[in-house]
Design a protein around this motif. Structure first.
Motif, mmCIF file in Angstrom:
data_model
loop_
_atom_site.group_PDB
_atom_site.id
_atom_site.type_symbol
_atom_site.label_atom_id
_atom_site.label_comp_id
_atom_site.label_asym_id
_atom_site.label_seq_id
_atom_site.Cartn_x
_atom_site.Cartn_y
_atom_site.Cartn_z
ATOM 1 N N GLY A 18 0.802 -1.221 0.000
ATOM 2 C CA GLY A 18 0.000 0.000 0.000
ATOM 3 C C GLY A 18 0.829 1.263 0.000
ATOM 4 N N ASN A 19 2.119 1.134 -0.271
ATOM 5 C CA ASN A 19 3.029 2.280 -0.236
ATOM 6 C C ASN A 19 3.310 2.778 -1.649
ATOM 7 N N ILE A 20 2.254 3.252 -2.322
ATOM 8 C CA ILE A 20 2.358 3.666 -3.717
ATOM 9 C C ILE A 20 1.275 4.702 -3.987
ATOM 10 N N SER A 21 1.557 5.651 -4.869
ATOM 11 C CA SER A 21 0.580 6.701 -5.148
ATOM 12 C C SER A 21 -0.627 6.124 -5.887
ATOM 13 N N PRO A 22 -1.793 6.763 -5.766
ATOM 14 C CA PRO A 22 -2.985 6.274 -6.472
ATOM 15 C C PRO A 22 -2.802 6.204 -7.979
ATOM 16 N N HIS A 23 -2.028 7.111 -8.563
ATOM 17 C CA HIS A 23 -1.803 7.104 -10.008
ATOM 18 C C HIS A 23 -1.117 5.802 -10.435
ATOM 19 N N PHE A 24 -0.015 5.487 -9.765
ATOM 20 C CA PHE A 24 0.710 4.268 -10.084
ATOM 21 C C PHE A 24 -0.086 3.026 -9.673
ATOM 22 N N ALA A 25 -0.829 3.109 -8.580
ATOM 23 C CA ALA A 25 -1.603 1.955 -8.113
ATOM 24 C C ALA A 25 -2.626 1.518 -9.156
ATOM 25 N N THR A 26 -3.277 2.477 -9.808
ATOM 26 C CA THR A 26 -4.263 2.137 -10.837
ATOM 27 C C THR A 26 -3.594 1.433 -12.009
ATOM 28 N N LEU A 27 -2.444 1.958 -12.440
ATOM 29 C CA LEU A 27 -1.745 1.331 -13.566
ATOM 30 C C LEU A 27 -1.252 -0.065 -13.206
ATOM 31 N N VAL A 28 -0.697 -0.213 -12.011
ATOM 32 C CA VAL A 28 -0.224 -1.542 -11.585
ATOM 33 C C VAL A 28 -1.386 -2.525 -11.533
ATOM 34 N N LYS B 69 -14.687 6.260 -13.047
ATOM 35 C CA LYS B 69 -16.040 6.310 -12.483
ATOM 36 C C LYS B 69 -17.106 5.960 -13.513
ATOM 37 N N GLY B 70 -16.766 4.994 -14.372
ATOM 38 C CA GLY B 70 -17.744 4.494 -15.326
ATOM 39 C C GLY B 70 -18.054 5.420 -16.473
ATOM 40 N N TYR C 118 -10.443 -1.422 -21.880
ATOM 41 C CA TYR C 118 -10.058 -0.893 -20.575
ATOM 42 C C TYR C 118 -10.298 -1.898 -19.449
ATOM 43 N N PRO C 119 -9.253 -2.309 -18.729
ATOM 44 C CA PRO C 119 -9.427 -3.203 -17.582
ATOM 45 C C PRO C 119 -10.235 -2.542 -16.471
ATOM 46 N N GLY C 120 -10.760 -3.368 -15.586
ATOM 47 C CA GLY C 120 -11.612 -2.889 -14.508
ATOM 48 C C GLY C 120 -11.036 -1.755 -13.679
ATOM 49 N N PRO C 121 -9.750 -1.814 -13.276
ATOM 50 C CA PRO C 121 -9.213 -0.712 -12.463
ATOM 51 C C PRO C 121 -9.270 0.645 -13.168
ATOM 52 N N ILE C 122 -9.150 0.645 -14.493
ATOM 53 C CA ILE C 122 -9.231 1.908 -15.228
ATOM 54 C C ILE C 122 -10.679 2.387 -15.281
ATOM 55 N N VAL C 123 -11.588 1.466 -15.515
ATOM 56 C CA VAL C 123 -13.013 1.809 -15.517
ATOM 57 C C VAL C 123 -13.400 2.414 -14.171
ATOM 58 N N PRO D 10 -23.881 -1.265 -7.786
ATOM 59 C CA PRO D 10 -22.791 -1.292 -8.770
ATOM 60 C C PRO D 10 -22.831 -0.066 -9.663
ATOM 61 N N LYS D 11 -21.648 0.477 -9.958
ATOM 62 C CA LYS D 11 -21.564 1.621 -10.849
ATOM 63 C C LYS D 11 -21.570 1.150 -12.297
ATOM 64 N N PRO D 12 -22.142 1.952 -13.194
ATOM 65 C CA PRO D 12 -22.143 1.567 -14.608
ATOM 66 C C PRO D 12 -20.737 1.565 -15.184
ATOM 67 N N VAL D 13 -20.500 0.713 -16.162
ATOM 68 C CA VAL D 13 -19.201 0.670 -16.824
ATOM 69 C C VAL D 13 -19.369 1.112 -18.266
#
Length: 211
Positions: free
Chosen positions: A19-29, A99-100, A90-95, A80-83
């Motif tokens: 959990g020691n990573i910025s949200p920007h990089f976390a989404t890509l990872v 925010k859908g 686009y993989p799920g973390p990007i969706v 559930p949020k719309p996709v």
């Protein structure tokens, strides 16, 4: 399954697991992990090590209301949020990060477009659309940039990157990424610092485009 050849650095997988990573990089990872079996296995190993360390770590007292608070959140209704990803690109973390919503592409010139997902003092997360045969202006890096290919492919001085591949750009890398023949190259790029463009015009436009 796509054959991924370029992976997330092990140190970054370890940071993601802890959990020691910025949200920007976390989404890509997270997006890369969803596309790459090798990195999923590596992440599982890091999580197992982290779990073992927790087992031998001295317990810390918490408030008496913590358990009640946690269970109340678990009981909260979930809608559930719309996709938007009808294309399967686009993989799920990007969706989830978007925010859908559909990407709102903005032109950067020469047919290249971007959609900024997030931008703050920690860096940025954006989608890039690069037509086949088109090159991104020559640039270096003032920090770290990870680029994940979602569609098509691109090539630069370090090699070729296809769907699922991640290029790691640091302060030692200066390159001219060029989309290969075929479908437009769509990438997810995460940074922790601005890019360092060689040309005058890209440098002038940089503050406007937040690159």
């Amino acid at each position: 399954m796509t054959h991924v050849q370029h992976h997330i650095p092990d140190a970054m997988l370890k940071a993601y697991a802890s959990g020691n990573i910025s949200p920007h990089f976390a989404t890509l990872v997270a997006a890369h992990i969803s596309m790459c079996e090798i990195c999923r296995v590596a992440l599982g190993a890091h999580e197992a090590v982290g779990g073992a360390l927790l087992d031998v770590t001295k317990a810390v007292d918490v408030s008496s209301s913590l358990k009640t608070d946690v269970f109340s959140k678990l009981d909260a209704p979930f809608t559930p949020k719309p996709v938007f990803d009808r294309s399967g690109i686009y993989p799920g973390p990007i969706v989830q990060a978007m925010k859908g919503q559909e990407p709102r592409w903005k032109s950067l010139g020469m047919g290249i477009r971007q959609h900024i997902i997030s931008y703050d003092k920690q860096g940025s997360l954006r989608l890039l659309y690069i037509p086949a045969g088109q090159a991104v202006p020559e640039h270096g890096h003032n920090g770290l940039e990870l680029t994940l290919v979602l569609q098509g492919s691109f090539s630069d001085e370090t090699g070729q990157f296809g769907v699922g591949d991640v290029e790691v750009g640091d302060e030692d890398l200066a390159h001219v990424p060029t989309a290969d023949a075929g479908p437009p190259c769509i990438c997810l790029a995460a940074t922790d610092a601005s890019l360092r463009f060689a040309g005058l015009i890209p440098r002038m436009l940089q503050p406007i485009f937040k690159i």
